[in-house]
Design a protein around this motif. Structure first.
Motif, PDB file in Angstrom:
ATOM      1  N   ARG A 154      -4.409  -0.585 -14.365  1.00 15.64           N
ATOM      2  CA  ARG A 154      -3.614  -0.929 -13.317  1.00 15.64           C
ATOM      3  C   ARG A 154      -3.719   0.047 -12.208  1.00 15.64           C
ATOM      4  O   ARG A 154      -3.862  -0.451 -10.802  1.00 15.64           O
ATOM      5  CB  ARG A 154      -2.180  -0.899 -13.592  1.00 15.64           C
ATOM      6  CG  ARG A 154      -1.584  -2.228 -14.798  1.00 15.64           C
ATOM      7  CD  ARG A 154      -0.254  -1.893 -14.987  1.00 15.64           C
ATOM      8  NE  ARG A 154       0.176  -2.806 -16.060  1.00 15.64           N
ATOM      9  CZ  ARG A 154       0.233  -3.918 -15.937  1.00 15.64           C
ATOM     10  NH1 ARG A 154      -0.130  -4.785 -14.865  1.00 15.64           N
ATOM     11  NH2 ARG A 154       0.451  -4.902 -17.363  1.00 15.64           N
ATOM     12  N   ASN A 155      -3.802   1.311 -12.225  1.00 14.35           N
ATOM     13  CA  ASN A 155      -3.973   2.347 -11.286  1.00 14.35           C
ATOM     14  C   ASN A 155      -5.438   2.134 -10.708  1.00 14.35           C
ATOM     15  O   ASN A 155      -5.624   2.253  -9.439  1.00 14.35           O
ATOM     16  CB  ASN A 155      -3.788   3.863 -11.753  1.00 14.35           C
ATOM     17  CG  ASN A 155      -2.406   3.944 -12.194  1.00 14.35           C
ATOM     18  OD1 ASN A 155      -1.462   3.613 -11.446  1.00 14.35           O
ATOM     19  ND2 ASN A 155      -2.361   4.996 -13.083  1.00 14.35           N
ATOM     20  N   THR A 156      -6.404   1.721 -11.321  1.00 14.48           N
ATOM     21  CA  THR A 156      -7.826   1.455 -11.043  1.00 14.48           C
ATOM     22  C   THR A 156      -7.835   0.459 -10.061  1.00 14.48           C
ATOM     23  O   THR A 156      -8.496   0.262  -8.823  1.00 14.48           O
ATOM     24  CB  THR A 156      -8.707   1.364 -12.044  1.00 14.48           C
ATOM     25  OG1 THR A 156      -8.694   2.291 -12.974  1.00 14.48           O
ATOM     26  CG2 THR A 156     -10.073   0.890 -11.612  1.00 14.48           C
ATOM     27  N   VAL A 157      -7.030  -0.930 -10.369  1.00 16.56           N
ATOM     28  CA  VAL A 157      -6.854  -1.966  -9.576  1.00 16.56           C
ATOM     29  C   VAL A 157      -6.378  -1.651  -8.139  1.00 16.56           C
ATOM     30  O   VAL A 157      -6.578  -1.868  -7.027  1.00 16.56           O
ATOM     31  CB  VAL A 157      -6.335  -3.098 -10.229  1.00 16.56           C
ATOM     32  CG1 VAL A 157      -5.685  -4.403  -9.158  1.00 16.56           C
ATOM     33  CG2 VAL A 157      -6.839  -3.659 -11.263  1.00 16.56           C
ATOM     34  N   LYS A 158      -5.033  -0.872  -8.147  1.00 13.75           N
ATOM     35  CA  LYS A 158      -4.547  -0.422  -6.764  1.00 13.75           C
ATOM     36  C   LYS A 158      -5.386   0.431  -5.919  1.00 13.75           C
ATOM     37  O   LYS A 158      -5.510   0.222  -4.803  1.00 13.75           O
ATOM     38  CB  LYS A 158      -3.356   0.241  -7.159  1.00 13.75           C
ATOM     39  CG  LYS A 158      -2.343  -0.339  -7.876  1.00 13.75           C
ATOM     40  CD  LYS A 158      -1.093   0.593  -8.249  1.00 13.75           C
ATOM     41  CE  LYS A 158       0.024  -0.410  -8.859  1.00 13.75           C
ATOM     42  NZ  LYS A 158       1.106   0.603  -9.203  1.00 13.75           N
ATOM     43  N   SER A 159      -6.451   1.111  -6.690  1.00 16.95           N
ATOM     44  CA  SER A 159      -7.089   2.259  -5.877  1.00 16.95           C
ATOM     45  C   SER A 159      -8.179   1.350  -5.174  1.00 16.95           C
ATOM     46  O   SER A 159      -8.380   1.436  -3.950  1.00 16.95           O
ATOM     47  CB  SER A 159      -7.854   3.069  -6.689  1.00 16.95           C
ATOM     48  OG  SER A 159      -6.729   4.095  -7.281  1.00 16.95           O
ATOM     49  N   GLU A 173      -8.348  -2.043  -4.630  1.00 17.15           N
ATOM     50  CA  GLU A 173      -7.694  -3.023  -3.629  1.00 17.15           C
ATOM     51  C   GLU A 173      -7.509  -2.069  -2.312  1.00 17.15           C
ATOM     52  O   GLU A 173      -7.688  -2.886  -1.198  1.00 17.15           O
ATOM     53  CB  GLU A 173      -6.352  -3.466  -4.091  1.00 17.15           C
ATOM     54  CG  GLU A 173      -6.551  -4.674  -4.983  1.00 17.15           C
ATOM     55  CD  GLU A 173      -5.287  -5.125  -5.759  1.00 17.15           C
ATOM     56  OE1 GLU A 173      -5.275  -6.330  -6.232  1.00 17.15           O
ATOM     57  OE2 GLU A 173      -4.284  -4.545  -5.409  1.00 17.15           O
ATOM     58  N   GLU A 174      -7.016  -1.055  -2.327  1.00 15.89           N
ATOM     59  CA  GLU A 174      -6.760  -0.290  -1.301  1.00 15.89           C
ATOM     60  C   GLU A 174      -8.069   0.272  -0.540  1.00 15.89           C
ATOM     61  O   GLU A 174      -8.385   0.231   0.699  1.00 15.89           O
ATOM     62  CB  GLU A 174      -6.271   1.084  -1.434  1.00 15.89           C
ATOM     63  CG  GLU A 174      -5.863   2.104  -0.219  1.00 15.89           C
ATOM     64  CD  GLU A 174      -5.218   3.386  -0.559  1.00 15.89           C
ATOM     65  OE1 GLU A 174      -4.879   4.058   0.013  1.00 15.89           O
ATOM     66  OE2 GLU A 174      -4.744   3.500  -1.765  1.00 15.89           O
ATOM     67  N   VAL A 230     -13.238  -4.490  -6.898  1.00 16.81           N
ATOM     68  CA  VAL A 230     -11.881  -4.969  -7.310  1.00 16.81           C
ATOM     69  C   VAL A 230     -11.977  -6.274  -8.218  1.00 16.81           C
ATOM     70  O   VAL A 230     -11.071  -6.138  -9.325  1.00 16.81           O
ATOM     71  CB  VAL A 230     -11.266  -5.629  -5.846  1.00 16.81           C
ATOM     72  CG1 VAL A 230      -9.960  -6.561  -6.241  1.00 16.81           C
ATOM     73  CG2 VAL A 230     -11.075  -4.358  -4.935  1.00 16.81           C
ATOM     74  N   GLN A 245      -9.999  -5.949 -11.943  1.00 18.13           N
ATOM     75  CA  GLN A 245      -9.121  -7.067 -12.138  1.00 18.13           C
ATOM     76  C   GLN A 245      -9.344  -7.620 -13.541  1.00 18.13           C
ATOM     77  O   GLN A 245      -8.335  -7.918 -14.408  1.00 18.13           O
ATOM     78  CB  GLN A 245      -8.963  -7.845 -10.976  1.00 18.13           C
ATOM     79  CG  GLN A 245      -8.334  -7.542  -9.719  1.00 18.13           C
ATOM     80  CD  GLN A 245      -8.128  -8.582  -8.607  1.00 18.13           C
ATOM     81  OE1 GLN A 245      -9.166  -9.262  -8.600  1.00 18.13           O
ATOM     82  NE2 GLN A 245      -7.189  -8.363  -7.517  1.00 18.13           N
TER      83      GLN A 245
END
Length: 481
Positions: free
Chosen positions: A402-407, A409-410, A436, A440
């Motif tokens: 989840r943290n990887t996806v957030k990173s 995406e940013e 991304v 995901q």
């Protein structure tokens, strides 16, 4: 002395009638650890009626499970095997009960001279014959042949009941697993469609920059390639979604395509709301229906040793018959009543070793059944250990992804903004989009795996198969810690 022998004979038969050959079944034992490697020392108790799938808080899934428990064809077939086993119990014990047969027959015969045939036999008066018979027999089960046979049949009946529970537990596992897979592929389709939208926006932006002279034809081709590769993944995911939906329908005894439209309405990937309990290894002997079925099969194999051993000894059958007959020919008629009664002794003397070989085979089958029971227990322990190890780590994997996806995406947002301003190349945007998409997809797969491992643990501890029906009697088998 003669009267003493006559009086002693019934007593001797009475004593022999209580003799049952072969070993008596005793609960098998196996050495098990006091706890699972990553579990607690607290026992689970009876988990047969624990509806663990409700932890997903998914009403549609719960409805499918309830429907499957009531109409799954594998479960219904297993229930029919109970009926067969019950009939076998009656058949196994019938040989030790008295048998009575009644028969009768009647006929009328004669001949008539129809004339002109000098060589023909003389005409005879009509003859009426009537006869009947009443016969009885009783096998004296001196050495427990039929008692052991019925004992084996009863054990097989218990195993048939346990097999229904095995089928119900398998149904739970298959329905929930297929539902998790279907929702996973729906999530993958959604991810692919979102990525497709993002990549098309990038392609349109690149075409505008090409018109403005800020991008090359190579940039446009690369952006188009990424759009087309995303388009190519969607049909395969749709096929996988439909396959999982078809599987659910078949498990519910419905035509394969019955649930596709309903499943297409969507839903989130299932995530359990609370953690399952593993209990201790000894709980599996009580809670796992396959372990109970294996133990009952062992009991049947032990009883069959007594059946084979009893066949080495003499057998006595008491029998008798009454046969009345009546014949009338013309004016003459006659009747006769005959009867007979007496015991029949059968003593195996020489059979080429067949009966001894049958006994050795039965003893070997019992030893094999004991080893199979141990293997079933150890396999159950392994399944719980594996599921526990996975469940204990799945949460960390999902949180990290989840943290990887957030990173990523940013990073994609920054790369896109920089590309719009002309400060970075299209390659940076395309790489960010790939990262991304990969993150995901990995997250969706990790969520799927976490749900599947939750299912595996609950199935491994034998939970939920008795939901909706009274819990069957459990066989208590000793386990050494």
């Amino acid at each position: 002395m003669r009267s003493t022998r006559v009086a002693a004979a019934p007593l001797l038969m009475l004593l022999l009638s209580g003799c049952v050959l072969g070993p008596d079944n005793t609960p098998p034992e196996i050495s098990l650890p006091a706890k699972f490697a990553e579990g607690s020392k607290s026992t689970n108790g009876d988990v047969a009626q624990t509806a663990w799938w409700t932890a997903f808080s998914d009403k549609r899934l719960t409805g499918y499970v309830d429907q499957g428990l009531g109409q799954n064809l594998d479960v219904l077939q297993a229930m029919e095997r109970i009926n067969q086993a019950q009939a076998n119990v009656v058949s196994a014990g019938a040989g030790s009960l008295p048998a009575l047969d009644l028969s009768s027959s009647a006929s009328r015969s004669g001949s008539k001279d129809i004339g002109g045939n000098a060589g023909a036999a003389s005409a005879t008066d009509p003859r009426t014959s009537v006869s009947g018979g009443l016969s009885a027999s009783w096998f004296l089960d001196l050495f427990g042949l039929y008692r052991r046979s019925k004992e084996a049949a009863l054990a097989n009946l218990d195993a048939a009941y346990a097999s229904v529970d095995v089928a119900r537990l398998s149904l739970l596992s298959n329905v929930v697993a297929a539902y998790i897979d279907a929702r996973y592929y729906q999530e993958r389709i959604k991810i692919a469609q979102d990525n497709l939208k993002s990549r098309r926006e990038t392609l349109n932006l690149t075409k505008l920059q090409l018109d403005a002279g800020a991008a090359s034809r190579l940039d446009v081709v690369q952006a188009e390639g990424l759009v087309n590769s995303t388009l190519a993944t969607i049909p395969g995911l749709e096929t996988q979604f439909r396959t999982a939906s078809h599987r659910i329908a078949t498990l519910l005894a419905l035509p394969a395509g019955s649930l596709v439209t309903e499943m297409q309405r969507g839903g989130n990937q299932p995530t359990a709301r609370f953690s399952p309990k593993s209990g201790v290894p000894a709980d599996l002997i009580r809670n796992r229906p396959d372990v109970r079925a294996s133990e009952r099969q062992l009991a049947a194999a032990v009883a069959n040793i007594g059946v084979a051993e009893a066949q080495l000894y003499p057998s006595i059958t008491l029998g008798g018959s009454i046969t009345p007959s009546y014949v009338k020919s013309g004016k003459a008629e006659a009747g006769l009543l005959s009867w007979s009664f007496g015991p029949q002794l059968s003593l195996p003397i020489f059979d080429g070793g067949a009966l001894r070989a049958n006994l050795s085979s039965s003893e070997s089958a019992a030893r094999e059944a004991h080893l199979a029971w141990k293997q079933t227990v150890l396999d159950a322990v392994e399944e719980v250990e594996n599921a526990l190890a996975a469940v204990a780590r799945d949460g960390r994997t999902v949180a990290a992804l989840r943290n990887t996806v957030k990173s990523y995406e940013e990073a994609l947002q920054l790369a896109t903004a920089s590309y719009r301003d002309g400060a970075s190349s299209l390659l940076d945007v395309l790489d960010a989009q790939r990262q991304v998409s990969t993150a995901q997809e990995s997250l969706a797969q990790a969520v799927q795996q976490m749900a599947q491992d939750y299912v595996s643990l609950n199935v491994a501890v034998g939970g939920g198969y008795a939901v909706g029906k009274p819990a069957p009697a459990k066989v208590v088998v000793a386990a050494k810690n």
